[in-house]
Motif scaffolding. Structure first.
Motif, PDB file in Angstrom:
ATOM      1  N   CYS A 167       0.852  -1.182   0.000  1.00 22.49           N
ATOM      2  CA  CYS A 167       0.000   0.000   0.000  1.00 22.49           C
ATOM      3  C   CYS A 167       0.894   1.240   0.000  1.00 22.49           C
ATOM      4  CB  CYS A 167      -0.918  -0.005   1.224  1.00 22.49           C
ATOM      5  SG  CYS A 167      -2.170   1.303   1.239  1.00 22.49           S
ATOM      6  N   TRP A 168       0.427   2.286  -0.680  1.00 17.53           N
ATOM      7  CA  TRP A 168       1.191   3.531  -0.789  1.00 17.53           C
ATOM      8  C   TRP A 168       0.398   4.685  -0.207  1.00 17.53           C
ATOM      9  CZ3 TRP A 168       6.072   3.840  -3.136  1.00 17.53           C
ATOM     10  CH2 TRP A 168       6.492   2.699  -3.830  1.00 17.53           C
ATOM     11  N   LEU A 169       1.095   5.550   0.538  1.00 17.33           N
ATOM     12  CA  LEU A 169       0.513   6.793   1.029  1.00 17.33           C
ATOM     13  C   LEU A 169       1.378   7.953   0.568  1.00 17.33           C
ATOM     14  CD1 LEU A 169      -0.520   5.991   4.731  1.00 17.33           C
ATOM     15  CD2 LEU A 169      -2.004   6.130   2.725  1.00 17.33           C
ATOM     16  N   GLU A 170       0.749   9.099   0.450  1.00 17.32           N
ATOM     17  CA  GLU A 170       1.484  10.293   0.053  1.00 17.32           C
ATOM     18  C   GLU A 170       1.741  11.153   1.279  1.00 17.32           C
ATOM     19  OE1 GLU A 170       0.662  14.083  -2.817  1.00 17.32           O
ATOM     20  OE2 GLU A 170       0.533  12.089  -3.725  1.00 17.32           O
ATOM     21  N   ALA A 171       3.010  11.429   1.536  1.00 21.74           N
ATOM     22  CA  ALA A 171       3.389  12.209   2.709  1.00 21.74           C
ATOM     23  C   ALA A 171       3.147  13.691   2.471  1.00 21.74           C
ATOM     24  CB  ALA A 171       4.861  11.959   3.046  1.00 21.74           C
ATOM     25  N   GLU A 172       3.300  14.463   3.538  1.00 26.37           N
ATOM     26  CA  GLU A 172       3.061  15.907   3.434  1.00 26.37           C
ATOM     27  C   GLU A 172       4.044  16.585   2.500  1.00 26.37           C
ATOM     28  OE1 GLU A 172       3.225  17.380   7.386  1.00 26.37           O
ATOM     29  OE2 GLU A 172       1.339  16.456   8.019  1.00 26.37           O
ATOM     30  N   VAL A 242      12.499   7.527  -4.788  1.00 25.69           N
ATOM     31  CA  VAL A 242      12.199   8.868  -4.294  1.00 25.69           C
ATOM     32  C   VAL A 242      12.548   9.873  -5.380  1.00 25.69           C
ATOM     33  CG1 VAL A 242      12.474   8.379  -1.843  1.00 25.69           C
ATOM     34  CG2 VAL A 242      14.466   8.976  -3.196  1.00 25.69           C
ATOM     35  N   ASN A 243      11.854  10.986  -5.372  1.00 25.71           N
ATOM     36  CA  ASN A 243      12.095  12.025  -6.364  1.00 25.71           C
ATOM     37  C   ASN A 243      12.881  13.200  -5.793  1.00 25.71           C
ATOM     38  OD1 ASN A 243      10.697  10.756  -8.530  1.00 25.71           O
ATOM     39  ND2 ASN A 243       8.763  11.339  -7.589  1.00 25.71           N
ATOM     40  N   LYS A 244      12.672  13.494  -4.516  1.00 29.37           N
ATOM     41  CA  LYS A 244      13.325  14.673  -3.956  1.00 29.37           C
ATOM     42  C   LYS A 244      13.724  14.490  -2.502  1.00 29.37           C
ATOM     43  CE  LYS A 244      12.729  19.688  -3.508  1.00 29.37           C
ATOM     44  NZ  LYS A 244      11.821  20.837  -3.722  1.00 29.37           N
ATOM     45  N   ASN A 245      12.766  14.087  -1.666  1.00 31.68           N
ATOM     46  CA  ASN A 245      13.001  14.017  -0.222  1.00 31.68           C
ATOM     47  C   ASN A 245      13.391  12.598   0.172  1.00 31.68           C
ATOM     48  OD1 ASN A 245      12.191  16.807   0.461  1.00 31.68           O
ATOM     49  ND2 ASN A 245      10.211  16.124  -0.308  1.00 31.68           N
ATOM     50  N   ARG A 256       3.991   7.868  11.633  1.00 34.52           N
ATOM     51  CA  ARG A 256       2.754   8.401  12.203  1.00 34.52           C
ATOM     52  C   ARG A 256       1.607   8.311  11.211  1.00 34.52           C
ATOM     53  NH1 ARG A 256       0.217   9.180  16.978  1.00 34.52           N
ATOM     54  NH2 ARG A 256      -1.393  10.794  16.786  1.00 34.52           N
ATOM     55  N   GLN A 257       1.853   8.703   9.975  1.00 36.01           N
ATOM     56  CA  GLN A 257       0.802   8.680   8.965  1.00 36.01           C
ATOM     57  C   GLN A 257       0.344   7.250   8.685  1.00 36.01           C
ATOM     58  OE1 GLN A 257       1.847  10.996   5.533  1.00 36.01           O
ATOM     59  NE2 GLN A 257       0.014  10.418   4.379  1.00 36.01           N
ATOM     60  N   MET A 258       1.295   6.332   8.645  1.00 36.53           N
ATOM     61  CA  MET A 258       0.944   4.939   8.424  1.00 36.53           C
ATOM     62  C   MET A 258       0.133   4.366   9.584  1.00 36.53           C
ATOM     63  SD  MET A 258       1.780   1.583   9.202  1.00 36.53           S
ATOM     64  CE  MET A 258       3.452   1.486   9.779  1.00 36.53           C
TER      65      MET A 258
END
Length: 363
Positions: A167-172, A242-245, A256-258
């Motif tokens: 599963c994938w989530l998008e971080a802030e 990763v693209n940047k961060n 936390r988000q997960m």
């Protein structure tokens, strides 16, 4: 249980953001990572680290001794005498190399025995002490390095065909991070706890292919304890990009988000308050401890345990054996993983990693 798992799986697939879109622009590594001369320079700290390692030094002395003893069996008694000397030195320990840090804290279980959590802590300590009293350590596998290396070489890789749902989530910050759900063969059981696993410095390989502690723990808890396991994947590792961060060990917001997503999903489909525990290994243990410090008021986990996580990183800098031996390998693999998985947006970081790869330290 099966129907609940099917609904949960459908929910995971619906909510998953999917892997980040691949950057189709041509990527090239800087010259520092391409030329053979530079690569040889990068490998020199690893060669020196191997020579300082007690396990490898003693093993080399014993191998030389064994070879001389075998040669002595063909009519060369002097070879046998020298070979036995090398074997004795290897068993006793070859002098030189990096020194071990002197142990000043007696082994044991330390916790507050009074106050709000005194009764609970006392119960946990007695449980561990009771288990330890029945534990018989391996008589010949006395080295901590040997205890770490041999399981990778000898243990059966039981997780290679372990099914999982990513599963994938998008971080802030806009990056997408992954976490893998592993269900027990009998199906998801809402009455059983759910275990969240945090990896150490992970390789590019997926945890089912790389095996190791995480894979073995996932197999054990799903097949032996009938528990559901969720493996948090560190950014840029285990078939992720990763693209940047990039990944760094001080970030606790991904965990936390997960946990927020896992907690709400389990509560929605099980109908009861979920019991979530967490366990971290090495860097994952450090992140877990840091997370508990940040979110102690509402941690969303019922408990946690960490394996081989630093308590005092500044004091650990005095551990010269660690710094001069296996940390060189950890640093090399980490920096190389970051370098080859990063996109052009972080080219300056790639070049910085290329420069410090030669040093072979973790600073």
């Amino acid at each position: 249980m099966t129907s609940v798992q099917e609904k949960l799986l459908e929910h995971l697939r619906t909510c998953s953001k999917g892997a980040p879109p691949a950057d189709k622009r041509e990527k090239s590594l800087p010259q520092e990572l391409v030329s053979w001369s530079q690569r040889v320079d990068m490998l020199l700290p690893l060669v020196l680290a191997a020579w300082r390692c007690k396990l490898l030094r003693d093993a080399a002395a014993m191998m030389v001794g064994l070879g001389l003893v075998i040669a002595g069996g063909f009519g060369r008694p002097l070879h046998s005498i020298v070979g036995l000397l090398f074997l004795a030195i290897g068993i006793r320990g070859l002098p030189g190399g990096a020194p071990f840090l002197e142990v000043k804290t007696e082994a044991g279980f330390y916790a507050a025995r009074h106050g709000r959590y005194g009764t609970r802590n006392e119960h946990i300590c007695k449980a561990f002490e009771g288990w330890l009293s029945t534990h018989v350590p391996c008589p010949w596998q006395r080295s901590g390095e040997l205890c770490t290396v041999l399981p990778y070489l000898l243990n059966q890789k039981r997780s290679s065909d372990l099914p999982y749902e990513r599963c994938w989530l998008e971080a802030e910050d806009g990056e997408r991070f992954a976490f893998d759900w592993v269900f027990p063969p009998t199906g998801f059981d809402p009455q059983r706890p759910v275990l969240v696993l945090l990896t150490g410095l992970a390789p590019n390989q997926h945890w089912t292919a790389a095996a190791g502690f995480i894979a073995d723990a996932a197999w054990h808890f799903t097949h032996r304890a009938n528990m559901t396991v969720v493996v948090l994947v560190a950014r840029g590792t285990m078939d992720t990009q990763v693209n940047k961060n990039l990944f760094h060990g001080a970030r606790v917001t991904d965990l936390r988000q997960m946990l927020e997503f896992t907690h709400s999903s389990l509560e929605k489909f099980s109908g009861i308050k979920p019991k979530i525990f967490a366990a971290g290994y090495s860097m994952g243990a450090i992140i877990l401890a840091n997370y508990c410090g940040h979110y102690d008021k509402d941690p969303l986990i019922a408990g946690g345990i960490h394996f081989s996580g630093l308590h005092d990183a500044a004091f650990n800098m005095n551990f010269k054996y660690s710094e001069e031996t296996w940390q060189a390998y950890l640093a090399y693999n980490l920096k190389w993983t970051i370098a080859v998985s990063a996109q052009e947006e972080v080219g300056f970081i790639v070049q910085a990693c290329a420069m410090v790869l030669k040093r072979g330290d973790m600073n």
